[in-house]
Design a protein around this motif. Sequence first.
Motif, PDB file in Angstrom:
ATOM      1  N   LEU A   7      36.675  41.782  47.216  1.00  0.00           N
ATOM      2  CA  LEU A   7      37.065  41.232  45.918  1.00  0.00           C
ATOM      3  C   LEU A   7      38.409  41.835  45.527  1.00  0.00           C
ATOM      4  O   LEU A   7      38.606  43.041  45.636  1.00  0.00           O
ATOM      5  N   ARG A   8      39.325  40.980  45.075  1.00  0.00           N
ATOM      6  CA  ARG A   8      40.631  41.473  44.660  1.00  0.00           C
ATOM      7  C   ARG A   8      40.996  40.916  43.290  1.00  0.00           C
ATOM      8  O   ARG A   8      40.386  39.972  42.803  1.00  0.00           O
ATOM      9  N   CYS A   9      42.022  41.477  42.699  1.00  0.00           N
ATOM     10  CA  CYS A   9      42.509  41.094  41.375  1.00  0.00           C
ATOM     11  C   CYS A   9      43.424  39.874  41.482  1.00  0.00           C
ATOM     12  O   CYS A   9      44.313  39.836  42.334  1.00  0.00           O
ATOM     13  N   LEU A  10      43.216  38.880  40.631  1.00  0.00           N
ATOM     14  CA  LEU A  10      44.068  37.690  40.631  1.00  0.00           C
ATOM     15  C   LEU A  10      45.517  38.040  40.319  1.00  0.00           C
ATOM     16  O   LEU A  10      46.437  37.459  40.882  1.00  0.00           O
ATOM     17  N   ARG A  11      45.732  39.035  39.456  1.00  0.00           N
ATOM     18  CA  ARG A  11      47.103  39.442  39.119  1.00  0.00           C
ATOM     19  C   ARG A  11      47.880  39.885  40.351  1.00  0.00           C
ATOM     20  O   ARG A  11      49.093  39.727  40.409  1.00  0.00           O
ATOM     21  N   SER A  12      47.206  40.436  41.319  1.00  0.00           N
ATOM     22  CA  SER A  12      47.891  40.917  42.524  1.00  0.00           C
ATOM     23  C   SER A  12      48.425  39.771  43.372  1.00  0.00           C
ATOM     24  O   SER A  12      49.241  39.982  44.264  1.00  0.00           O
ATOM     25  N   ASN A  13      47.997  38.551  43.087  1.00  0.00           N
ATOM     26  CA  ASN A  13      48.414  37.395  43.867  1.00  0.00           C
ATOM     27  C   ASN A  13      49.936  37.224  43.902  1.00  0.00           C
ATOM     28  O   ASN A  13      50.481  36.684  44.856  1.00  0.00           O
ATOM     29  N   ASN A  14      50.626  37.707  42.872  1.00  0.00           N
ATOM     30  CA  ASN A  14      52.079  37.579  42.826  1.00  0.00           C
ATOM     31  C   ASN A  14      52.779  38.392  43.905  1.00  0.00           C
ATOM     32  O   ASN A  14      53.875  38.033  44.329  1.00  0.00           O
ATOM     33  N   CYS A  82      43.808  47.054  44.072  1.00  0.00           N
ATOM     34  CA  CYS A  82      44.585  46.281  43.100  1.00  0.00           C
ATOM     35  C   CYS A  82      43.856  46.117  41.769  1.00  0.00           C
ATOM     36  O   CYS A  82      44.471  45.714  40.785  1.00  0.00           O
ATOM     37  N   VAL A  83      42.588  46.437  41.705  1.00  0.00           N
ATOM     38  CA  VAL A  83      41.840  46.295  40.450  1.00  0.00           C
ATOM     39  C   VAL A  83      42.073  47.479  39.510  1.00  0.00           C
ATOM     40  O   VAL A  83      41.616  47.463  38.378  1.00  0.00           O
ATOM     41  N   LYS A  84      42.786  48.463  39.987  1.00  0.00           N
ATOM     42  CA  LYS A  84      43.113  49.623  39.141  1.00  0.00           C
ATOM     43  C   LYS A  84      44.367  49.305  38.344  1.00  0.00           C
ATOM     44  O   LYS A  84      45.316  48.729  38.858  1.00  0.00           O
ATOM     45  N   GLN A  85      44.352  49.670  37.075  1.00  0.00           N
ATOM     46  CA  GLN A  85      45.487  49.430  36.194  1.00  0.00           C
ATOM     47  C   GLN A  85      45.904  50.735  35.548  1.00  0.00           C
ATOM     48  O   GLN A  85      45.066  51.574  35.226  1.00  0.00           O
ATOM     49  N   ASP A  89      49.433  55.389  28.577  1.00  0.00           N
ATOM     50  CA  ASP A  89      49.459  56.852  28.594  1.00  0.00           C
ATOM     51  C   ASP A  89      49.302  57.429  30.002  1.00  0.00           C
ATOM     52  O   ASP A  89      49.122  58.625  30.174  1.00  0.00           O
ATOM     53  N   GLY A  90      49.383  56.569  31.013  1.00  0.00           N
ATOM     54  CA  GLY A  90      49.383  57.029  32.394  1.00  0.00           C
ATOM     55  C   GLY A  90      48.027  57.119  33.070  1.00  0.00           C
ATOM     56  O   GLY A  90      47.941  57.450  34.241  1.00  0.00           O
ATOM     57  N   CYS A  95      39.953  47.513  36.018  1.00  0.00           N
ATOM     58  CA  CYS A  95      40.001  46.300  35.193  1.00  0.00           C
ATOM     59  C   CYS A  95      38.606  45.993  34.642  1.00  0.00           C
ATOM     60  O   CYS A  95      37.625  46.006  35.378  1.00  0.00           O
ATOM     61  N   LYS A  96      38.542  45.714  33.360  1.00  0.00           N
ATOM     62  CA  LYS A  96      37.247  45.418  32.704  1.00  0.00           C
ATOM     63  C   LYS A  96      36.614  44.148  33.251  1.00  0.00           C
ATOM     64  O   LYS A  96      35.390  44.062  33.386  1.00  0.00           O
ATOM     65  N   LYS A  97      37.416  43.145  33.577  1.00  0.00           N
ATOM     66  CA  LYS A  97      36.873  41.891  34.135  1.00  0.00           C
ATOM     67  C   LYS A  97      36.219  42.174  35.484  1.00  0.00           C
ATOM     68  O   LYS A  97      35.143  41.651  35.774  1.00  0.00           O
TER      69      LYS A  97
END
Length: 102
Positions: A7-14, A82-85, A89-90, A95-97
Motif C-alpha cells: 500500500l502506498r500514498c497517492l500523494r507520492s504518485n507525483n 511514503c505514508v510518513k509525513q 514542527d519536524g 498519514c491519518k487516512k
Amino acid sequence: MKRIVILRCLRSNNVCTGAACMRAFNTKSGAFARYGEEPLELEAYWSCNGCGDCHFKYQEGIEEKLERIIRLKPDAVHVGVCVKQRTQDGQVVTCKKIEEIC
C-alpha cells in the motif's frame, strides 16, 4: 509462499515510480528481509484515494479497493515509507487516512 500486498500514498504518485518498493520486494531487503528464503508473490501494489487537496472525488471507492484486497487473502500488507509525513514542527507521523485503511 507468502502473498504480499503493498500500500502506498497517492500523494507520492507525483514523484514515485515504485522502484524502491519493488527493489526491496525483489531483493528481500528492508521490511521484506524477514521472509528469508521463503518465496514471495506480489498480489497487489495499490494506493489510497488521497487526502487533503490530493484525492479522488470518489472516496467511497476505497471500500471497494479494501474488499478486493481482502478477497486476495494476502499474508501481509506492507505500507510504503511514503505514508510518513513531516509536520511543521519536524515530527514524522503516519498519514491519518492510511491509518484508517490499515
